[in-house]
Motif scaffolding. Sequence first.
Motif, PDB file in Angstrom:
ATOM      1  N   PHE A  29       0.831  -1.214   0.000  1.00 35.88           N
ATOM      2  CA  PHE A  29       0.000   0.000   0.000  1.00 35.88           C
ATOM      3  C   PHE A  29       0.859   1.255   0.000  1.00 35.88           C
ATOM      4  CE2 PHE A  29      -3.672   2.506   0.675  1.00 35.88           C
ATOM      5  CZ  PHE A  29      -3.413   3.419   1.685  1.00 35.88           C
ATOM      6  N   SER A  30       1.950   1.236   0.711  1.00 40.40           N
ATOM      7  CA  SER A  30       2.788   2.429   0.819  1.00 40.40           C
ATOM      8  C   SER A  30       3.443   2.812  -0.513  1.00 40.40           C
ATOM      9  CB  SER A  30       3.868   2.212   1.884  1.00 40.40           C
ATOM     10  OG  SER A  30       4.694   1.110   1.522  1.00 40.40           O
ATOM     11  N   ARG A  31       3.408   1.938  -1.496  1.00 41.21           N
ATOM     12  CA  ARG A  31       3.993   2.237  -2.803  1.00 41.21           C
ATOM     13  C   ARG A  31       3.058   3.055  -3.687  1.00 41.21           C
ATOM     14  NH1 ARG A  31       5.519  -3.426  -5.274  1.00 41.21           N
ATOM     15  NH2 ARG A  31       5.572  -2.095  -7.126  1.00 41.21           N
ATOM     16  N   TYR A  32       1.821   3.249  -3.241  1.00 44.57           N
ATOM     17  CA  TYR A  32       0.811   3.885  -4.069  1.00 44.57           C
ATOM     18  C   TYR A  32       0.442   5.272  -3.555  1.00 44.57           C
ATOM     19  CZ  TYR A  32       0.187  -0.762  -6.032  1.00 44.57           C
ATOM     20  OH  TYR A  32       0.401  -1.972  -6.638  1.00 44.57           O
ATOM     21  N   ALA A  33       0.384   6.211  -4.488  1.00 40.80           N
ATOM     22  CA  ALA A  33      -0.291   7.468  -4.188  1.00 40.80           C
ATOM     23  C   ALA A  33      -1.787   7.200  -4.259  1.00 40.80           C
ATOM     24  CB  ALA A  33       0.108   8.535  -5.200  1.00 40.80           C
ATOM     25  N   MET A  34      -2.516   7.815  -3.360  1.00 40.74           N
ATOM     26  CA  MET A  34      -3.961   7.546  -3.252  1.00 40.74           C
ATOM     27  C   MET A  34      -4.751   8.819  -3.501  1.00 40.74           C
ATOM     28  SD  MET A  34      -3.960   4.341  -2.597  1.00 40.74           S
ATOM     29  CE  MET A  34      -5.713   4.157  -2.255  1.00 40.74           C
ATOM     30  N   GLY A  35      -5.775   8.682  -4.333  1.00 42.12           N
ATOM     31  CA  GLY A  35      -6.598   9.842  -4.648  1.00 42.12           C
ATOM     32  C   GLY A  35      -8.066   9.592  -4.383  1.00 42.12           C
ATOM     33  N   TRP A  36      -8.797  10.685  -4.231  1.00 43.56           N
ATOM     34  CA  TRP A  36     -10.258  10.651  -4.152  1.00 43.56           C
ATOM     35  C   TRP A  36     -10.813  11.459  -5.322  1.00 43.56           C
ATOM     36  CZ3 TRP A  36     -13.317   7.764  -1.072  1.00 43.56           C
ATOM     37  CH2 TRP A  36     -12.757   7.199   0.076  1.00 43.56           C
ATOM     38  N   PHE A  37     -11.845  10.911  -5.931  1.00 42.93           N
ATOM     39  CA  PHE A  37     -12.566  11.555  -7.009  1.00 42.93           C
ATOM     40  C   PHE A  37     -14.048  11.500  -6.692  1.00 42.93           C
ATOM     41  CE2 PHE A  37      -9.319  12.035 -10.381  1.00 42.93           C
ATOM     42  CZ  PHE A  37      -8.288  11.319  -9.804  1.00 42.93           C
ATOM     43  N   ARG A  38     -14.837  12.270  -7.411  1.00 43.12           N
ATOM     44  CA  ARG A  38     -16.277  12.189  -7.236  1.00 43.12           C
ATOM     45  C   ARG A  38     -16.976  12.435  -8.564  1.00 43.12           C
ATOM     46  NH1 ARG A  38     -17.325  17.645  -3.560  1.00 43.12           N
ATOM     47  NH2 ARG A  38     -17.026  19.188  -5.248  1.00 43.12           N
ATOM     48  N   GLN A  39     -18.171  11.889  -8.657  1.00 41.52           N
ATOM     49  CA  GLN A  39     -18.976  12.077  -9.866  1.00 41.52           C
ATOM     50  C   GLN A  39     -20.412  12.338  -9.457  1.00 41.52           C
ATOM     51  OE1 GLN A  39     -18.772   8.917 -12.780  1.00 41.52           O
ATOM     52  NE2 GLN A  39     -19.432  10.304 -14.402  1.00 41.52           N
ATOM     53  N   TYR A  94     -18.385   9.011  -4.504  1.00 42.22           N
ATOM     54  CA  TYR A  94     -16.973   9.254  -4.230  1.00 42.22           C
ATOM     55  C   TYR A  94     -16.183   7.968  -4.456  1.00 42.22           C
ATOM     56  CZ  TYR A  94     -17.900  13.883  -2.408  1.00 42.22           C
ATOM     57  OH  TYR A  94     -18.259  15.213  -2.296  1.00 42.22           O
ATOM     58  N   TYR A  95     -15.100   8.104  -5.206  1.00 39.90           N
ATOM     59  CA  TYR A  95     -14.256   6.968  -5.547  1.00 39.90           C
ATOM     60  C   TYR A  95     -12.842   7.192  -5.014  1.00 39.90           C
ATOM     61  CZ  TYR A  95     -17.859   6.124  -9.100  1.00 39.90           C
ATOM     62  OH  TYR A  95     -19.046   5.892  -9.758  1.00 39.90           O
ATOM     63  N   CYS A  96     -12.234   6.140  -4.553  1.00 43.17           N
ATOM     64  CA  CYS A  96     -10.805   6.235  -4.285  1.00 43.17           C
ATOM     65  C   CYS A  96     -10.052   5.516  -5.393  1.00 43.17           C
ATOM     66  CB  CYS A  96     -10.411   5.705  -2.915  1.00 43.17           C
ATOM     67  SG  CYS A  96     -10.425   3.926  -2.726  1.00 43.17           S
ATOM     68  N   ALA A  97      -8.821   5.917  -5.582  1.00 44.79           N
ATOM     69  CA  ALA A  97      -8.009   5.389  -6.671  1.00 44.79           C
ATOM     70  C   ALA A  97      -6.558   5.315  -6.223  1.00 44.79           C
ATOM     71  CB  ALA A  97      -8.137   6.260  -7.911  1.00 44.79           C
ATOM     72  N   ALA A  98      -5.811   4.424  -6.850  1.00 47.80           N
ATOM     73  CA  ALA A  98      -4.409   4.228  -6.496  1.00 47.80           C
ATOM     74  C   ALA A  98      -3.537   4.263  -7.747  1.00 47.80           C
ATOM     75  CB  ALA A  98      -4.232   2.887  -5.785  1.00 47.80           C
TER      76      ALA A  98
END
Length: 119
Positions: A29-39, A94-98
């Motif tokens: 998990f620590s290798r990934y930048a994590m984002g939040w998006f929404r639609q 709301y979506y999270c993404a990696a």
Amino acid sequence: QVQLVESGGGLVQAGGSLRLSCAASGRTFSRYAMGWFRQAPGKEREFVAVIMRSGGTTYYADSVKGRSTISRGNATNTVFLQINSLKPEDTAVYYCAARENDFGPYDYWGQGTQVTVSS
């Protein structure tokens, strides 16, 4: 491969707060930048916030800046999005993404969690 599962959405009154969670599978998990998006209905998906792999750098969309905080727990493989002073226009899925790099396209997406803000 990373699997992402969001939770914490729901119905809230304007002015309230929500804390969204995104649990990630895997041991890297620590290798990934994590984002939040929404639609929102009838609109394109938009960026909300991102936290870099180290957790030390974050970016926010202007629409949520100052009332949102993204954080991560690398020991628990979880990323959070706290949104305060919610507005009806925050209503969206709301979506999270990696992604494997701090910048660039996202590699993995969750299924989303619905947030509805009533006026």
